[in-house]
Motif scaffolding. Structure first.
Motif, PDB file in Angstrom:
ATOM      1  N   GLY A 133      30.570 -48.481  20.087  1.00 34.50           N
ATOM      2  CA  GLY A 133      30.666 -49.834  20.617  1.00 34.50           C
ATOM      3  C   GLY A 133      31.030 -50.785  19.498  1.00 34.50           C
ATOM      4  O   GLY A 133      30.593 -50.605  18.352  1.00 34.50           O
ATOM      5  N   VAL A 200      33.874 -57.600  28.394  1.00 31.86           N
ATOM      6  CA  VAL A 200      33.522 -56.283  27.866  1.00 31.86           C
ATOM      7  C   VAL A 200      34.344 -55.220  28.583  1.00 31.86           C
ATOM      8  O   VAL A 200      34.551 -55.292  29.792  1.00 31.86           O
ATOM      9  CB  VAL A 200      32.017 -56.000  28.047  1.00 31.86           C
ATOM     10  N   THR A 208      33.943 -52.078  23.986  1.00 32.90           N
ATOM     11  CA  THR A 208      34.266 -53.225  23.134  1.00 32.90           C
ATOM     12  C   THR A 208      33.934 -54.534  23.846  1.00 32.90           C
ATOM     13  O   THR A 208      34.086 -54.655  25.059  1.00 32.90           O
ATOM     14  CB  THR A 208      35.753 -53.225  22.737  1.00 32.90           C
ATOM     15  N   GLY A 209      33.487 -55.499  23.067  1.00 32.33           N
ATOM     16  CA  GLY A 209      33.176 -56.828  23.576  1.00 32.33           C
ATOM     17  C   GLY A 209      33.931 -57.870  22.776  1.00 32.33           C
ATOM     18  O   GLY A 209      34.088 -57.737  21.557  1.00 32.33           O
ATOM     19  N   VAL A 218      27.701 -54.991  25.772  1.00 31.88           N
ATOM     20  CA  VAL A 218      28.232 -53.867  25.001  1.00 31.88           C
ATOM     21  C   VAL A 218      27.140 -52.823  24.798  1.00 31.88           C
ATOM     22  O   VAL A 218      27.340 -51.627  25.032  1.00 31.88           O
ATOM     23  CB  VAL A 218      28.789 -54.333  23.647  1.00 31.88           C
TER      24      VAL A 218
END
Length: 236
Positions: A133, A200, A208-209, A218
């Motif tokens: 992430g 997101v 991914t944010g 995330v």
């Protein structure tokens, strides 16, 4: 999945290049994922590029940026002690990790892409079917990450801090490159939402944010991904 473990990785860079403008990690992007993970029973290892106490961006502790998660972290003696003694990324082993969260903050634009140990760790975690992430500028850590000898972001749907947001925080001329454009150049299928609104994307093992407002989501999707696909010794 019993007791997954995630490494939360932070920058060790405290300045915008050679300028006097301070930076570091963005506190909400650490605090919100930290409690999303720990409250869900996930084991967390705090790490940074250099190890030890990473620098926090002072702007992330100004009233408009301070959230309940930040207030909670700043009064949590255990969390603060762990932050003060982060492990160096070079000392982490993928074999003990089910996931990684790359915390953002402008400092990452300098040391995340230039860290071979970070790229090697991310590559190894993805190869074991682990989840990665990245929040905001944390996606800079993906730039030199490879999967099957090609960029890990190639063909992947993802997001990161946008060019529009960079303009709004007056950092376009200070950062070493445009993160949005670099990701696009590597073949990522980049998209952005409204500036500073939650956005997101999960594409398989990659979550991914776009910005700080995306931090908690995330982490929630990283947890979901880990529980759906426990790590193995095979390449994804």
């Amino acid at each position: 999945m019993a007791c997954p473990r995630v490494a939360v990785v932070l920058t060790s860079t405290a300045r915008f290049g050679e300028s006097d403008r301070p930076t570091g990690f963005w506190y909400e992007e650490l605090a919100a994922p930290y409690y999303a993970l720990t409250d869900a029973g996930v084991g967390v290892t705090m790490a940074s590029i250099a190890g030890g106490q990473p620098p926090a961006d002072p702007a992330s502790l100004a009233p408009p940026a301070v959230t309940d998660a930040v207030d909670r972290f700043r009064t949590d003696s255990d969390a603060l002690a762990r932050l003060a003694a982060t492990e160096p990324v070079a000392g982490l082993a993928a074999i003990g990790l089910d996931g990684i969260i790359l915390v953002g903050g402008h400092g990452t634009m300098w040391d995340f892409p230039d860290s071979p140990p970070l790229a090697e760790l991310l590559t190894a975690v993805l190869a074991r079917n682990g989840t990665v992430g990245a929040v905001c500028h944390g996606a800079a850590g993906l730039l030199n990450t490879q999967v099957a000898e090609h960029p890990a972001v190639r063909g992947r749907q993802l997001t990161a801090f946008s060019d529009a947001e960079e303009e709004l925080v007056a950092a376009t001329s200070l950062v070493p490159f445009s993160l949005e454009q670099r990701l696009r150049a590597l073949g990522a299928r980049y998209s952005a939402g409204q500036p500073f609104a939650p956005h997101v994307i999960r594409d398989g093992q990659l979550v991914t944010g776009q910005n700080p407002a995306s931090s908690a989501q995330v982490a929630a999707l990283v947890i979901e991904s880990m529980r759906q696909a426990p790590t193995t010794s095979t390449r994804p």
